[in-house]
Design a protein around this motif. Structure first.
Motif, mmCIF file in Angstrom:
data_model
loop_
_atom_site.group_PDB
_atom_site.id
_atom_site.type_symbol
_atom_site.label_atom_id
_atom_site.label_comp_id
_atom_site.label_asym_id
_atom_site.label_seq_id
_atom_site.Cartn_x
_atom_site.Cartn_y
_atom_site.Cartn_z
ATOM 1 N N LEU A 55 0.786 -1.137 -0.103
ATOM 2 C CA LEU A 55 0.050 -0.082 0.139
ATOM 3 C C LEU A 55 0.847 1.414 0.037
ATOM 4 N N SER A 56 1.894 1.237 0.724
ATOM 5 C CA SER A 56 2.779 2.514 0.685
ATOM 6 C C SER A 56 3.997 2.604 -0.154
ATOM 7 N N HIS A 57 3.988 1.579 -1.106
ATOM 8 C CA HIS A 57 5.082 1.356 -2.207
ATOM 9 C C HIS A 57 6.459 1.269 -1.587
ATOM 10 N N LYS A 58 6.375 0.560 -0.641
ATOM 11 C CA LYS A 58 7.691 0.075 -0.007
ATOM 12 C C LYS A 58 8.241 -1.364 -0.019
ATOM 13 N N SER A 59 7.393 -2.096 -0.967
ATOM 14 C CA SER A 59 7.287 -3.678 -1.372
ATOM 15 C C SER A 59 8.562 -3.880 -1.813
ATOM 16 N N GLY A 60 9.259 -3.157 -2.659
ATOM 17 C CA GLY A 60 10.307 -3.475 -3.586
ATOM 18 C C GLY A 60 10.196 -4.216 -4.684
ATOM 19 N N LEU A 61 8.579 -4.048 -5.245
ATOM 20 C CA LEU A 61 8.126 -4.821 -6.437
ATOM 21 C C LEU A 61 8.174 -3.624 -7.648
ATOM 22 N N SER A 62 8.519 -4.212 -8.882
ATOM 23 C CA SER A 62 8.759 -3.750 -10.068
ATOM 24 C C SER A 62 7.336 -3.033 -10.592
ATOM 25 N N VAL A 63 7.577 -2.237 -11.623
ATOM 26 C CA VAL A 63 6.503 -1.857 -12.639
ATOM 27 C C VAL A 63 5.908 -0.701 -12.015
ATOM 28 N N GLY A 64 6.379 0.375 -12.285
ATOM 29 C CA GLY A 64 5.764 1.854 -11.743
ATOM 30 C C GLY A 64 4.170 2.200 -12.095
ATOM 31 N N GLY A 65 4.227 1.937 -13.436
ATOM 32 C CA GLY A 65 2.795 2.274 -14.052
ATOM 33 C C GLY A 65 2.541 1.432 -15.308
ATOM 34 N N PHE A 66 1.290 1.839 -15.925
ATOM 35 C CA PHE A 66 0.797 0.918 -17.012
ATOM 36 C C PHE A 66 0.368 1.652 -18.235
ATOM 37 N N GLN A 67 0.435 1.185 -19.412
ATOM 38 C CA GLN A 67 0.233 1.874 -20.507
ATOM 39 C C GLN A 67 -1.208 1.953 -21.079
ATOM 40 N N GLY A 68 -1.984 0.901 -20.727
ATOM 41 C CA GLY A 68 -3.323 0.657 -21.269
ATOM 42 C C GLY A 68 -3.345 0.028 -22.387
ATOM 43 N N TYR A 69 -4.493 -0.435 -23.019
ATOM 44 C CA TYR A 69 -4.564 -0.982 -24.013
ATOM 45 C C TYR A 69 -5.790 -0.317 -25.142
ATOM 46 N N GLU A 70 -5.597 -0.480 -26.327
ATOM 47 C CA GLU A 70 -6.287 -0.010 -27.411
ATOM 48 C C GLU A 70 -7.562 -0.920 -27.578
ATOM 49 N N ASN A 71 -8.643 -0.167 -28.065
ATOM 50 C CA ASN A 71 -9.597 -1.169 -28.582
ATOM 51 C C ASN A 71 -9.466 -2.401 -29.481
ATOM 52 N N LYS A 72 -8.458 -2.238 -30.102
ATOM 53 C CA LYS A 72 -8.073 -3.671 -31.084
ATOM 54 C C LYS A 72 -7.518 -4.685 -30.249
ATOM 55 N N ASP A 73 -6.695 -4.357 -29.054
ATOM 56 C CA ASP A 73 -6.058 -5.164 -28.218
ATOM 57 C C ASP A 73 -6.714 -5.997 -27.635
ATOM 58 N N SER A 74 -6.105 -7.446 -27.275
ATOM 59 C CA SER A 74 -6.634 -8.469 -26.359
ATOM 60 C C SER A 74 -6.355 -7.865 -24.865
ATOM 61 N N ILE A 75 -7.120 -8.015 -24.131
ATOM 62 C CA ILE A 75 -6.888 -7.495 -22.615
ATOM 63 C C ILE A 75 -6.663 -8.615 -21.862
ATOM 64 N N PRO A 76 -5.419 -8.627 -21.253
ATOM 65 C CA PRO A 76 -4.741 -9.637 -20.422
ATOM 66 C C PRO A 76 -5.469 -9.688 -19.051
ATOM 67 N N ASN A 77 -5.470 -10.968 -18.574
ATOM 68 C CA ASN A 77 -5.918 -11.184 -17.242
ATOM 69 C C ASN A 77 -4.796 -11.015 -16.299
ATOM 70 N N LEU A 78 -5.207 -10.982 -14.978
ATOM 71 C CA LEU A 78 -4.224 -10.519 -13.896
ATOM 72 C C LEU A 78 -2.871 -11.701 -13.983
ATOM 73 N N ILE A 79 -3.006 -12.779 -14.214
ATOM 74 C CA ILE A 79 -1.769 -13.698 -14.115
ATOM 75 C C ILE A 79 -0.857 -13.109 -15.364
ATOM 76 N N SER A 80 -1.284 -12.754 -16.485
ATOM 77 C CA SER A 80 -0.454 -12.348 -17.805
ATOM 78 C C SER A 80 0.153 -11.028 -17.066
ATOM 79 N N ILE A 81 -0.600 -10.026 -16.571
ATOM 80 C CA ILE A 81 -0.093 -8.779 -15.991
ATOM 81 C C ILE A 81 0.999 -9.155 -15.025
ATOM 82 N N LEU A 82 0.854 -9.825 -14.027
ATOM 83 C CA LEU A 82 1.808 -10.265 -13.031
ATOM 84 C C LEU A 82 3.090 -10.739 -13.541
#
Length: 481
Positions: free
Chosen positions: A153-180
């Protein structure tokens, strides 16, 4: 004397209309001073706090803005400006919904604290104990290394990926496992440890996707449904929702725009990383959330959080002016085509706050100018933006500014500026990201960006008399045409 039914209906209608009119006039009291009192970061020759909101929207190229203000627990302002759809010329009103981007994160934090109160999760245990079919990999760290919800919650976990770019209408939307895992069709790198948990601070949208997975695994329901039942419905945030595939342009929705006012894709990008960036909402709904925090801090009856949880909220899920004794809290969000920011605080047991949302990537400094105007009108503090700085113009010659026109490049890099006059200002466009700024002349060779305080100085090459552009007394950009 008998009064006819029609006359009674007419009189009743007039009373209702008068009440509505009085309510509207009370609602937007002081709005003219705010609209005509925007405050830039730079004050030129003592002139500041006199800028009109529509002029500044035009200055930044922002199509639309929505503002909501609450003072002493009462809504004072709900108003929209400009267009939600440039092509259709549809106007923004106080009910227009926007992407809230990272403002999704404090809403998620609120939900986790409710789950803590219900003993469904703990802030200080290994989150892998809650995760079902995906786990944080600790293999490269000591056996004692563990990531907790408090750290996520406080951004002290050490985990990567600061932000996300989003997806266009034509793109396939990934599930949580694919994102992680950072696997197709996701467009991000894997979410994994990059430093010892708890040892440092690093903004992590990836960490909030882990929280999204925890909420789904613990409650055994979709994140969007969980947020509805835990936060949105109890707070009566009726215009707010999480939907990774929302695509209904027929609703009162603000389309997202780039720096150059071009449309973002088909209207907006899709963010399946809901806990990090997926909320659709209005400024007024966010103020209901701010009031809920204030009510909890003030221990008011029927508060949704305990006072202790609300204090944790300030520490873990929000930016505050003072960690030891926080008095003002804030958060801002940026998705492609959208920017927003809110501030809130409690005083004398009452809640105050403001939320500004824009449908433009160029809205950052406009939002700050609006919030400065609001906080001055209500005599609040706004510690999350630079204090205005005074500049005095000192022009000794009458040479036209078009002498500085041209393209300027840093070394042999992609970083190229285009410079050209725009009335009495210089317009500087950045080729590498489409961003632009208007520069105000301070001296014969010095210009400043009144939003960022960045300085642009033109000096002449003694060999060929071509000007060199020096940014903030550091990088030199040579004129290439």
């Amino acid at each position: 004397m008998k009064v006819s039914t029609k006359l009674m209906s007419l009189l009743l209608g007039l009373v209702i209309l008068a009440c509505k009119s009085d309510s509207i006039s009370k609602m937007n009291i002081g709005i003219e001073k705010i609209e005509n009192g925007l405050i830039t970061t730079a004050s030129i020759n003592g002139k500041n706090g006199e800028y009109n909101i529509y002029k500044r929207m035009e200055y930044y190229g922002v199509p639309g803005v929505s503002i909501s203000v609450i003072d002493k627990d009462t809504f004072r302002i709900k108003k929209g400006y400009g267009l939600r759809n440039i092509e259709q010329k549809d106007s923004i009103d106080s009910n227009t919904i926007f992407q809230a981007a990272s403002v999704s994160k404090p809403i998620t934090c609120f939900a986790i604290l409710k789950m803590v109160e219900s003993n469904l999760v703990s802030l200080d245990v290994d989150v892998n104990s809650y995760l079902k079919n995906w786990k944080i990999d600790y293999s490269n760290y000591k056996d004692s290394t563990r990531v907790t919800l408090r750290q996520l919650l406080s951004h002290k976990s050490g985990l990567s990926v600061g932000g996300f770019q989003g997806y266009e209408n034509k793109d396939s939307i990934p599930n949580l496992i694919s994102i992680l895992n950072g696997t197709s069709p996701s467009n991000n790198t894997p979410v994994k440890l990059k430093f010892q948990p708890g040892s440092d601070w690093s903004y992590s949208g990836g960490g909030y996707v882990v929280i999204q997975k925890i909420i789904e695994d613990v409650l055994q329901e979709r994140y969007s449904d969980a947020m509805d039942s835990i936060v949105l419905k109890p707070l009566k945030m009726d215009s707010s929702f999480f939907d990774p595939t929302f695509a209904d342009k027929n609703k009162n929705v603000a389309l997202g725009y780039n720096y150059d006012r071009s449309l973002v894709g088909s209207g907006w990008r899709f963010y399946p990383e809901l806990a990090a960036a997926g909320l659709w909402t209005t400024p007024s709904d966010i103020l209901k959330f701010i009031v809920a925090i204030g009510d909890s801090l003030n221990k008011k009856p029927n508060s949704l959080l305990t006072a202790d949880s609300a204090k944790e909220m300030l520490d873990l899920g929000l930016f505050v002016d003072n960690k030891e004794e926080p008095t003002v809290f804030s958060f801002r969000g940026t998705n492609k085509g959208y920017r927003c920011e809110f501030i809130g605080f409690t005083k004398n047991g009452e809640c105050n706050g403001a939320m500004v949302m824009t449908n433009s990537y160029a809205g950052r400094y406009l939002i700050q100018e609006i919030l400065r105007s609001i906080t001055r009108q209500y005599d609040w503090r706004y510690p999350f933006a630079k204090e205005p700085v005074e500049f005095i113009q000192n022009l000794t010659n009458n040479k036209p500014i078009h002498q500085f026109s041209g393209d300027y490049q840093y070394a042999d890099s992609k970083f190229v500026f285009s410079v050209k006059p725009s009335d009495s200002l210089l317009l500087i466009e950045r080729h590498w990201n489409g961003n632009f700024s208007y520069l105000t002349q301070i001296s014969d060779s010095l210009f400043i960006d009144t939003s960022t305080l960045n300085e642009y100085k033109f000096v002449y090459n003694q060999e060929n008399r071509n000007p060199i552009l020096i940014v903030n007394n550091k990088r030199e950009y040579k004129k290439i045409k």
